[in-house]
Design an enzyme around this catalytic site. Structure first.
Site, PDB file in Angstrom:
ATOM      1  N   GLY A  72       0.714  -1.143   0.090  1.00  0.00           N
ATOM      2  CA  GLY A  72      -0.196  -0.165   0.190  1.00  0.00           C
ATOM      3  C   GLY A  72       0.923   1.347  -0.169  1.00  0.00           C
ATOM      4  O   GLY A  72       0.113   2.311  -0.651  1.00  0.00           O
ATOM      5  N   THR A  73       1.736   0.962   0.921  1.00  0.00           N
ATOM      6  CA  THR A  73       2.653   2.562   0.610  1.00  0.00           C
ATOM      7  C   THR A  73       3.391   2.847  -0.518  1.00  0.00           C
ATOM      8  O   THR A  73       3.341   3.993  -0.802  1.00  0.00           O
ATOM      9  CB  THR A  73       3.825   2.528   1.970  1.00  0.00           C
ATOM     10  OG1 THR A  73       3.329   1.919   3.016  1.00  0.00           O
ATOM     11  CG2 THR A  73       5.040   3.332   2.032  1.00  0.00           C
ATOM     12  N   ASN A 151      -9.019   4.139   7.818  1.00  0.00           N
ATOM     13  CA  ASN A 151      -8.331   2.768   8.436  1.00  0.00           C
ATOM     14  C   ASN A 151      -8.014   2.376  10.604  1.00  0.00           C
ATOM     15  O   ASN A 151      -8.102   1.378  11.265  1.00  0.00           O
ATOM     16  CB  ASN A 151      -6.436   1.957   8.388  1.00  0.00           C
ATOM     17  CG  ASN A 151      -5.663   4.337   8.063  1.00  0.00           C
ATOM     18  OD1 ASN A 151      -5.644   5.274   7.778  1.00  0.00           O
ATOM     19  ND2 ASN A 151      -4.475   4.091   9.478  1.00  0.00           N
ATOM     20  N   GLN A 179      -7.259  -0.138   3.328  1.00  0.00           N
ATOM     21  CA  GLN A 179      -8.381  -0.823   3.370  1.00  0.00           C
ATOM     22  C   GLN A 179      -9.869  -1.654   3.435  1.00  0.00           C
ATOM     23  O   GLN A 179     -10.393  -2.605   4.385  1.00  0.00           O
ATOM     24  CB  GLN A 179      -8.979   0.020   5.236  1.00  0.00           C
ATOM     25  CG  GLN A 179      -7.931   0.127   6.104  1.00  0.00           C
ATOM     26  CD  GLN A 179      -6.989  -0.647   6.929  1.00  0.00           C
ATOM     27  OE1 GLN A 179      -8.136  -1.613   7.688  1.00  0.00           O
ATOM     28  NE2 GLN A 179      -5.809  -0.329   7.459  1.00  0.00           N
ATOM     29  N   ALA A 200      -1.424  -6.733  -0.035  1.00  0.00           N
ATOM     30  CA  ALA A 200      -1.729  -8.108   0.212  1.00  0.00           C
ATOM     31  C   ALA A 200      -2.493  -8.494   1.068  1.00  0.00           C
ATOM     32  O   ALA A 200      -3.953  -9.017   2.111  1.00  0.00           O
ATOM     33  CB  ALA A 200      -1.538  -9.277  -0.422  1.00  0.00           C
ATOM     34  N   CYS A 325       2.078   7.251  23.818  1.00  0.00           N
ATOM     35  CA  CYS A 325       2.638   8.245  24.634  1.00  0.00           C
ATOM     36  C   CYS A 325       4.252   8.241  24.391  1.00  0.00           C
ATOM     37  O   CYS A 325       4.242   7.449  23.949  1.00  0.00           O
ATOM     38  CB  CYS A 325       2.136   7.537  26.325  1.00  0.00           C
ATOM     39  SG  CYS A 325       0.638   7.482  26.470  1.00  0.00           S
TER      40      CYS A 325
HETATM   41  N1  PLP Z   1      -3.113   2.951   3.551  1.00  0.00           N
HETATM   42  C1  PLP Z   1      -4.180   2.509   4.515  1.00  0.00           C
HETATM   43  C2  PLP Z   1      -5.121   3.190   4.686  1.00  0.00           C
HETATM   44  C3  PLP Z   1      -3.438   1.479   5.254  1.00  0.00           C
HETATM   45  O1  PLP Z   1      -4.312   1.299   6.186  1.00  0.00           O
HETATM   46  C4  PLP Z   1      -2.003   1.544   5.478  1.00  0.00           C
HETATM   47  C5  PLP Z   1      -1.476   0.687   6.656  1.00  0.00           C
HETATM   48  O2  PLP Z   1      -1.546   0.022   7.406  1.00  0.00           O
HETATM   49  C6  PLP Z   1      -1.216   1.496   4.267  1.00  0.00           C
HETATM   50  C7  PLP Z   1      -1.716   2.377   3.564  1.00  0.00           C
HETATM   51  C8  PLP Z   1      -0.109   0.735   3.913  1.00  0.00           C
HETATM   52  O3  PLP Z   1      -0.003  -0.290   3.365  1.00  0.00           O
HETATM   53  P1  PLP Z   1       1.591  -0.898   3.222  1.00  0.00           P
HETATM   54  O4  PLP Z   1       1.367  -1.230   4.947  1.00  0.00           O
HETATM   55  O5  PLP Z   1       0.798  -2.627   2.305  1.00  0.00           O
HETATM   56  O6  PLP Z   1       2.793  -0.312   3.087  1.00  0.00           O
END
Ligand code: PLP
Length: 375
Positions: A72-73, A151, A179, A200, A325
């Site tokens: 996702g990143t 998320n 998500q 995935a 925290c």
């Molecule tokens: N975008 C959203 C909404 C997410 O929840 C996440 C991961 O928590 C990501 C992007 C990043 O995905 P990844 O962990 O596959 O890099």
């Protein structure tokens, strides 16, 4: 680990057994480089074609519109930076304030190199208001990026309406659906998006693999320079096993969406019933109606979310918080801040996300241990 309850499925999910079995041959025997010309590359090449077709059919796309990434990143980084920087003019981008950091930090990078970015506020349930997008979008805007589902608080955004506004103004539209994919019905044509990110490990696939849907003819620069993989758009030897695992897990998740949604509704209902029986006061963060199945995000007045996380961890229960925290103060998440939760409640925020492995008994136990941890 044994006898623990994992209730943090928005963070990651357990690898599906069928996905694991489908991956195995490509880790052990079918290890050929899919780009090679000799015969042992044939199976990996066929597998990539199969996975692209399966994934495309799961989201209503064409196979050639699916680009494999490392998750996702990467997909978010590619969509945001790849559109904005594709040209000489420093064009504006619009995103919401509650995007994942993969989007927000990509925007910070754009700002750092001189590109304008506008951040849309959300209402108290986490919805981006279409009128507010209308009021700031201009013909110069090149990209609007708003997540399909949040998320932290699980709110599902009105993407179809938002994408129409973006297109009407001449802008492209990207959605971070990390998500949502595999959990709610997702069709790129119904949503009307130009790009969509997925990962995935959020739908019981392996970690470190995802995809970016890029609608045909979208003008975007390639993500990585090097080999000619992914139609010259994302260089690097393909993670064939991961991609096959992703396609297997996605197909299975999509086939089970209706039954899983109903089952997760039962789990969350059981959780709230037990919590309500305790007479504890709490507030629910996010939308009640338009919400990801299995997502619970609640705040307890005067509590520390992080302390609750640790108390539940001692009981073998994994949950998450809406704050972290450090030695000086509690840092409230940008999402909880954006929906205007008062400080006393915000610090006592926990996120519980049930998934396909959880049972009703487990959800009741999580509620019971939470009540004990607070009282
Ligand atoms: N975008 C959203 C909404 C997410 O929840 C996440 C991961 O928590 C990501 C992007 C990043 O995905 P990844 O962990 O596959 O890099």
């Amino acid at each position: 680990m044994s006898q623990y309850i994992y209730a943090d499925n928005a963070a990651t999910t357990k690898l599906d057994n069928d996905a694991f079995e489908a991956m195995k041959p490509f880790l052990l025997n079918e290890y050929g480089n899919a780009s090679a010309l000799y015969s042992i590359a044939r199976e990996p090449k066929k597998a990539l074609k199969w996975a692209r077709e399966v994934i495309a059919s799961c989201i209503g796309a064409q196979p050639e519109e699916i680009f494999f990434t490392a998750g996702g990143t990467e997909s978010d980084n590619w969509a945001i930076k790849g559109i904005a920087t594709n040209g000489a003019v420093k064009v504006p981008t619009i995103v919401s304030k509650i995007e994942h950091h993969a989007v927000l930090r990509s925007c910070e990078f754009l700002e750092y190199i001189g590109y304008p970015v506008a951040y849309l506020s959300v209402d108290s349930e986490g919805f981006v208001c279409p009128e507010s997008l209308k009021s700031i979008i201009s013909p110069a805007t090149k990209l609007v990026s708003i997540m399909l589902a949040n998320n932290e608080i699980g709110t599902i955004e009105p993407i179809t309406e938002l994408a129409k506004i973006a297109h009407h103004a001449g802008s492209l539209f990207h959605t971070d659906a990390v998500q949502a994919v595999g959990h709610i019905h997702v069709d790129v044509n119904e949503l009307g998006v130009d790009m969509l990110s997925a990962s995935a490990h959020k739908f019981n696939g392996p970690k470190g693999v995802g995809f970016l849907f890029i609608k045909k003819e979208t003008q975007i620069i390639s993500y990585a320079s090097g080999g000619s993989q992914e139609s010259h758009m994302r260089a690097g030897t393909e993670n064939v096993a991961g991609i096959v695992g992703m396609a297997t897990a996605l197909r299975k998740s999509v086939e089970a969406i209706d039954t899983e949604t109903a089952r997760l509704k039962e789990l969350t209902h059981a959780f709230y019933s037990r919590l309500d029986a305790s007479k504890l006061e709490y507030r629910i963060n996010g939308s009640i109606e338009n919400r990801l199945p299995g997502n619970i995000n609640i705040s307890f007045r005067g509590q520390s979310g992080e302390a609750l996380l640790h108390r539940l961890d001692l009981k073998g229960i994994c949950i998450s918080t809406g704050s972290a925290c450090n030695s000086q103060e509690t840092e409230i998440s940008h999402v909880i801040r954006a929906i205007d939760v008062s400080q006393y409640y915000a610090e006592g925020t926990v996120r519980i996300t049930f998934g396909k492995e959880n049972t009703v008994e487990e959800s009741i136990r999580v509620a019971e241990e939470l009540v004990k941890a607070i009282c």
